[in-house]
Design a protein around this motif. Structure first.
Motif, PDB file in Angstrom:
ATOM      1  N   ASP A   1     -12.781   0.600  34.845  1.00 21.73           N
ATOM      2  CA  ASP A   1     -11.827   0.324  35.050  1.00 21.73           C
ATOM      3  C   ASP A   1     -10.691   0.179  33.993  1.00 21.73           C
ATOM      4  O   ASP A   1      -9.261   0.837  33.922  1.00 21.73           O
ATOM      5  CB  ASP A   1     -11.886  -1.539  35.472  1.00 21.73           C
ATOM      6  CG  ASP A   1     -10.261  -1.971  35.761  1.00 21.73           C
ATOM      7  OD1 ASP A   1      -9.879  -1.775  36.720  1.00 21.73           O
ATOM      8  OD2 ASP A   1      -9.892  -2.626  35.393  1.00 21.73           O
ATOM      9  N   MET A   2     -10.708   0.385  32.821  1.00 27.28           N
ATOM     10  CA  MET A   2     -10.383   0.818  31.631  1.00 27.28           C
ATOM     11  C   MET A   2     -10.025   1.980  31.152  1.00 27.28           C
ATOM     12  O   MET A   2      -8.750   2.369  31.201  1.00 27.28           O
ATOM     13  CB  MET A   2     -10.882   0.119  30.027  1.00 27.28           C
ATOM     14  CG  MET A   2     -10.181   0.240  28.688  1.00 27.28           C
ATOM     15  SD  MET A   2     -10.978  -0.378  27.280  1.00 27.28           S
ATOM     16  CE  MET A   2     -12.374   1.129  27.056  1.00 27.28           C
ATOM     17  N   LEU A   3     -11.089   2.785  31.691  1.00 23.81           N
ATOM     18  CA  LEU A   3     -10.900   4.472  31.182  1.00 23.81           C
ATOM     19  C   LEU A   3      -9.503   4.121  33.348  1.00 23.81           C
ATOM     20  O   LEU A   3      -8.953   5.084  32.569  1.00 23.81           O
ATOM     21  CB  LEU A   3     -11.948   4.734  31.825  1.00 23.81           C
ATOM     22  CG  LEU A   3     -12.146   6.262  31.366  1.00 23.81           C
ATOM     23  CD1 LEU A   3     -11.416   6.488  30.114  1.00 23.81           C
ATOM     24  CD2 LEU A   3     -13.496   7.196  31.925  1.00 23.81           C
ATOM     25  N   ALA A   4     -10.080   3.797  33.615  1.00 22.50           N
ATOM     26  CA  ALA A   4      -8.633   4.635  34.803  1.00 22.50           C
ATOM     27  C   ALA A   4      -7.194   3.872  34.735  1.00 22.50           C
ATOM     28  O   ALA A   4      -6.379   4.179  34.908  1.00 22.50           O
ATOM     29  CB  ALA A   4      -9.072   3.901  36.334  1.00 22.50           C
ATOM     30  N   ASN A   5      -7.531   2.658  34.385  1.00 20.60           N
ATOM     31  CA  ASN A   5      -6.209   2.265  34.157  1.00 20.60           C
ATOM     32  C   ASN A   5      -5.884   1.658  32.807  1.00 20.60           C
ATOM     33  O   ASN A   5      -4.140   1.620  32.430  1.00 20.60           O
ATOM     34  CB  ASN A   5      -6.114   0.962  34.875  1.00 20.60           C
ATOM     35  CG  ASN A   5      -6.590   1.025  36.271  1.00 20.60           C
ATOM     36  OD1 ASN A   5      -5.737   1.776  37.154  1.00 20.60           O
ATOM     37  ND2 ASN A   5      -7.480   0.268  37.009  1.00 20.60           N
ATOM     38  N   GLY A   6      -6.126   1.646  31.894  1.00 24.71           N
ATOM     39  CA  GLY A   6      -6.560   1.660  30.706  1.00 24.71           C
ATOM     40  C   GLY A   6      -6.137  -0.008  30.427  1.00 24.71           C
ATOM     41  O   GLY A   6      -6.488  -0.576  30.628  1.00 24.71           O
ATOM     42  N   LEU A   7      -5.411   0.047  28.676  1.00 26.58           N
ATOM     43  CA  LEU A   7      -5.419  -1.725  27.973  1.00 26.58           C
ATOM     44  C   LEU A   7      -3.995  -2.372  28.471  1.00 26.58           C
ATOM     45  O   LEU A   7      -3.999  -3.854  28.507  1.00 26.58           O
ATOM     46  CB  LEU A   7      -5.250  -1.358  26.785  1.00 26.58           C
ATOM     47  CG  LEU A   7      -6.800  -1.419  26.305  1.00 26.58           C
ATOM     48  CD1 LEU A   7      -7.058  -1.524  24.520  1.00 26.58           C
ATOM     49  CD2 LEU A   7      -7.787  -2.587  26.533  1.00 26.58           C
ATOM     50  N   GLY A   8      -3.416  -1.985  29.121  1.00 29.99           N
ATOM     51  CA  GLY A   8      -1.691  -2.050  29.361  1.00 29.99           C
ATOM     52  C   GLY A   8      -2.224  -3.367  30.440  1.00 29.99           C
ATOM     53  O   GLY A   8      -3.419  -3.909  31.510  1.00 29.99           O
ATOM     54  N   LYS A   9      -1.336  -5.009  30.803  1.00 29.97           N
ATOM     55  CA  LYS A   9      -1.018  -6.021  31.463  1.00 29.97           C
ATOM     56  C   LYS A   9      -0.888  -5.524  32.834  1.00 29.97           C
ATOM     57  O   LYS A   9      -1.010  -4.775  33.316  1.00 29.97           O
ATOM     58  CB  LYS A   9       0.261  -6.647  30.923  1.00 29.97           C
ATOM     59  CG  LYS A   9       0.513  -7.506  29.469  1.00 29.97           C
ATOM     60  CD  LYS A   9       1.557  -8.194  29.734  1.00 29.97           C
ATOM     61  CE  LYS A   9       1.277  -9.874  30.324  1.00 29.97           C
ATOM     62  NZ  LYS A   9       2.551 -10.571  29.881  1.00 29.97           N
ATOM     63  N   ARG A  10      -1.863  -5.670  33.848  1.00 31.26           N
ATOM     64  CA  ARG A  10      -1.890  -5.594  34.716  1.00 31.26           C
ATOM     65  C   ARG A  10      -1.291  -7.010  35.471  1.00 31.26           C
ATOM     66  O   ARG A  10      -0.998  -7.983  35.229  1.00 31.26           O
ATOM     67  CB  ARG A  10      -3.367  -6.177  35.178  1.00 31.26           C
ATOM     68  CG  ARG A  10      -4.467  -5.600  34.103  1.00 31.26           C
ATOM     69  CD  ARG A  10      -4.366  -3.950  34.929  1.00 31.26           C
ATOM     70  NE  ARG A  10      -4.848  -3.604  35.608  1.00 31.26           N
ATOM     71  CZ  ARG A  10      -5.519  -3.082  36.125  1.00 31.26           C
ATOM     72  NH1 ARG A  10      -7.052  -3.413  35.013  1.00 31.26           N
ATOM     73  NH2 ARG A  10      -6.069  -2.231  36.893  1.00 31.26           N
TER      74      ARG A  10
ATOM     75  N   ILE B   1     -12.836   9.293  39.260  1.00 29.89           N
ATOM     76  CA  ILE B   1     -12.817   8.766  38.027  1.00 29.89           C
ATOM     77  C   ILE B   1     -13.383   7.929  38.621  1.00 29.89           C
ATOM     78  O   ILE B   1     -14.852   7.482  37.959  1.00 29.89           O
ATOM     79  CB  ILE B   1     -11.244   7.425  38.678  1.00 29.89           C
ATOM     80  CG1 ILE B   1     -10.141   7.802  37.821  1.00 29.89           C
ATOM     81  CG2 ILE B   1     -11.647   6.002  37.909  1.00 29.89           C
ATOM     82  CD1 ILE B   1      -9.760   7.556  36.786  1.00 29.89           C
TER      83      ILE B   1
ATOM     84  N   GLY C   1      -5.067   4.822  30.808  1.00 26.24           N
ATOM     85  CA  GLY C   1      -5.244   5.068  31.376  1.00 26.24           C
ATOM     86  C   GLY C   1      -5.171   7.049  31.909  1.00 26.24           C
ATOM     87  O   GLY C   1      -4.760   7.366  31.165  1.00 26.24           O
ATOM     88  N   LEU C   2      -6.772   6.902  32.623  1.00 24.77           N
ATOM     89  CA  LEU C   2      -6.836   8.132  33.064  1.00 24.77           C
ATOM     90  C   LEU C   2      -6.126   8.661  33.838  1.00 24.77           C
ATOM     91  O   LEU C   2      -5.740  10.131  35.236  1.00 24.77           O
ATOM     92  CB  LEU C   2      -8.327   8.965  33.292  1.00 24.77           C
ATOM     93  CG  LEU C   2      -9.365   9.467  32.219  1.00 24.77           C
ATOM     94  CD1 LEU C   2     -10.333  10.205  33.175  1.00 24.77           C
ATOM     95  CD2 LEU C   2      -8.522  10.634  31.466  1.00 24.77           C
TER      96      LEU C   2
ATOM     97  N   ILE D   1      -6.619  12.826  38.523  1.00 26.68           N
ATOM     98  CA  ILE D   1      -5.588  12.509  37.396  1.00 26.68           C
ATOM     99  C   ILE D   1      -5.435  13.091  36.359  1.00 26.68           C
ATOM    100  O   ILE D   1      -5.408  13.958  37.324  1.00 26.68           O
ATOM    101  CB  ILE D   1      -7.936  12.410  35.888  1.00 26.68           C
ATOM    102  CG1 ILE D   1      -8.482  13.921  35.979  1.00 26.68           C
ATOM    103  CG2 ILE D   1      -9.078  11.160  36.780  1.00 26.68           C
ATOM    104  CD1 ILE D   1      -9.182  13.953  34.591  1.00 26.68           C
ATOM    105  N   ARG D   2      -4.687  12.005  35.136  1.00 24.87           N
ATOM    106  CA  ARG D   2      -3.582  13.063  35.094  1.00 24.87           C
ATOM    107  C   ARG D   2      -4.184  14.203  34.511  1.00 24.87           C
ATOM    108  O   ARG D   2      -5.059  14.719  34.005  1.00 24.87           O
ATOM    109  CB  ARG D   2      -3.845  12.452  33.634  1.00 24.87           C
ATOM    110  CG  ARG D   2      -4.419  11.807  32.237  1.00 24.87           C
ATOM    111  CD  ARG D   2      -4.365  11.206  31.738  1.00 24.87           C
ATOM    112  NE  ARG D   2      -3.073  11.485  30.509  1.00 24.87           N
ATOM    113  CZ  ARG D   2      -2.918  10.258  29.627  1.00 24.87           C
ATOM    114  NH1 ARG D   2      -2.707   9.236  29.558  1.00 24.87           N
ATOM    115  NH2 ARG D   2      -1.892  10.827  29.060  1.00 24.87           N
TER     116      ARG D   2
ATOM    117  N   LEU E   1      -6.286   5.058  25.923  1.00 19.88           N
ATOM    118  CA  LEU E   1      -6.362   3.693  25.728  1.00 19.88           C
ATOM    119  C   LEU E   1      -4.861   2.617  26.532  1.00 19.88           C
ATOM    120  O   LEU E   1      -5.660   2.337  27.702  1.00 19.88           O
ATOM    121  CB  LEU E   1      -6.658   3.496  24.148  1.00 19.88           C
ATOM    122  CG  LEU E   1      -6.648   2.460  24.076  1.00 19.88           C
ATOM    123  CD1 LEU E   1      -8.303   2.206  25.108  1.00 19.88           C
ATOM    124  CD2 LEU E   1      -7.314   1.911  22.847  1.00 19.88           C
TER     125      LEU E   1
ATOM    126  N   ILE F   1     -16.524  -2.244  34.175  1.00 21.98           N
ATOM    127  CA  ILE F   1     -15.422  -3.003  33.534  1.00 21.98           C
ATOM    128  C   ILE F   1     -14.965  -1.921  32.488  1.00 21.98           C
ATOM    129  O   ILE F   1     -13.223  -1.409  32.050  1.00 21.98           O
ATOM    130  CB  ILE F   1     -15.644  -4.097  32.313  1.00 21.98           C
ATOM    131  CG1 ILE F   1     -16.437  -5.335  32.679  1.00 21.98           C
ATOM    132  CG2 ILE F   1     -14.766  -4.579  30.721  1.00 21.98           C
ATOM    133  CD1 ILE F   1     -16.722  -6.281  31.666  1.00 21.98           C
TER     134      ILE F   1
END
Lengths: 220, 220
Positions: free
Chosen positions: B210-219, B110, A215-216, B169-170, A212, B207
């Motif tokens: 994008d969260m799945l790819a990049n997470g909730l972190g600040k952009r 992704i 991301g992945l 992916i990771r 979360l 949406i």
């Protein structure tokens, strides 16, 4: 339950209309003893509906499990449908009261979601009947089912919004993110809280929160 | 349905044991006409169970909706439970056959998850009964309910594993990630596919991906 009673204060609730009708007589207990009896009935209903399902559950079995007289049941509820509806709300509130204080103590929003999931997984381990009860509401009382998720997700959305305002997470965090996180938590709870008694829920919450947060995408 | 029939080839299935018993007589249609009749019965069952739920659904209403004789039903199924069980598997396979080709055409993992969610949301819009049918299996035939999710998530896990092996992916993507993504998709499907006919499912999928790819972190 084709006409489920609306939530107090919601559009269409008795307070909202002109006719405060006799059907919705106030059954809120006024004494400490009454509150204890009501709680005993709800706890017994959780076991009865959790073990037997709505159709096979009976009012007499609920009062037997609660150790109360049948008359006490009718002091607070008019029917099996009505106690089921109250139970869905009760389980939803129990969950909220279990998770919220822990989440509020988190230092930031990403940690709050981590603690929220861990707290939820712990709750599931202690209250395995929650899945069966909430899920059966889809068939017994759809309005309660939907309200449970809508209120739960709305709390998450507000939390995300506040975290974004504090600059702790991405600024565009929205309702879509909140539903996505709620679904993630519910499925992890089913798989690792309900189905697998031995799963390390701390590790599950750690992995999910890391995805979360980051991301992945590939990590270097 | 305390003893649901195991999947062919699974441990405990007739093929796996010594006794290929008479109870599990092979009801697979052998002709094209038979396959069409079976499909008509399953399509009618989806409407009947979707509209009325398991308890109120009836075999005669299914054959009436299918335009087949009652005898045809018993050529393929012994009971309402049995067609319900077959329907859960059928819906699960329909969903798989809808989503899989689109996902396999994706250029990377992704994108595959993005297309998978969008394809699922489209499927929900076309087959709104899927929620009610799969969810009611929790109460009518728990083994089918669990198998639907386990097989669906196992496909996602394999997809993640292959994507990780290709370096897309990771590297630590695991079963936990697959359950998390499945839950996310199911909840987004309920909220934006089932409940809200007007939601822009393309935007929802964008949406969420994008969260799945990049997470909730600040952009930045």
């Amino acid at each position: 339950m084709d006409q489920p009673q609306p939530a107090p204060g919601s559009p269409g609730s008795p307070e909202a209309g002109a006719a405060a009708d006799s059907e919705s007589r106030d059954k809120t207990p006024r004494t400490e003893r009454g509150r204890r009896t009501l709680r005993k009935l709800l706890d017994a209903a959780a076991v009865e509906f959790g073990e037997r399902g709505f159709h096979d559950a009976s009012i007499s079995a609920i009062t037997r499990r609660a150790g109360t007289a049948l008359g006490s049941f009718y002091t607070y509820f008019d029917s099996k449908e009505e106690i089921f509806q109250a139970l869905v709300r009760h389980m939803s509130e129990l969950l909220r009261d279990h998770v919220t204080p822990e989440v509020q103590a988190a230092p930031d929003e990403i940690s709050a979601e981590h603690i929220g999931l861990l707290s939820f997984l712990g709750f599931v381990r202690e209250h395995k009947e929650i899945y069966r009860i909430i899920d059966e509401a889809e068939f017994v009382d759809y309005a309660s089912y939907r309200r449970h998720y809508e209120t739960t997700v709305e709390r998450m959305r507000q939390r995300l919004e506040a975290g974004a305002a504090r600059g702790e997470i991405r600024a565009d965090a929205s309702e879509v993110h909140a539903w996505a996180i709620a679904g993630m938590n519910v499925f992890l709870g089913m798989r690792y809280g309900l189905w697998d008694e031995t799963a390390d829920i701390g590790e599950v919450a750690r992995i999910a929160n890391d995805m979360l947060a980051n991301g992945l995408g590939k990590r270097d």
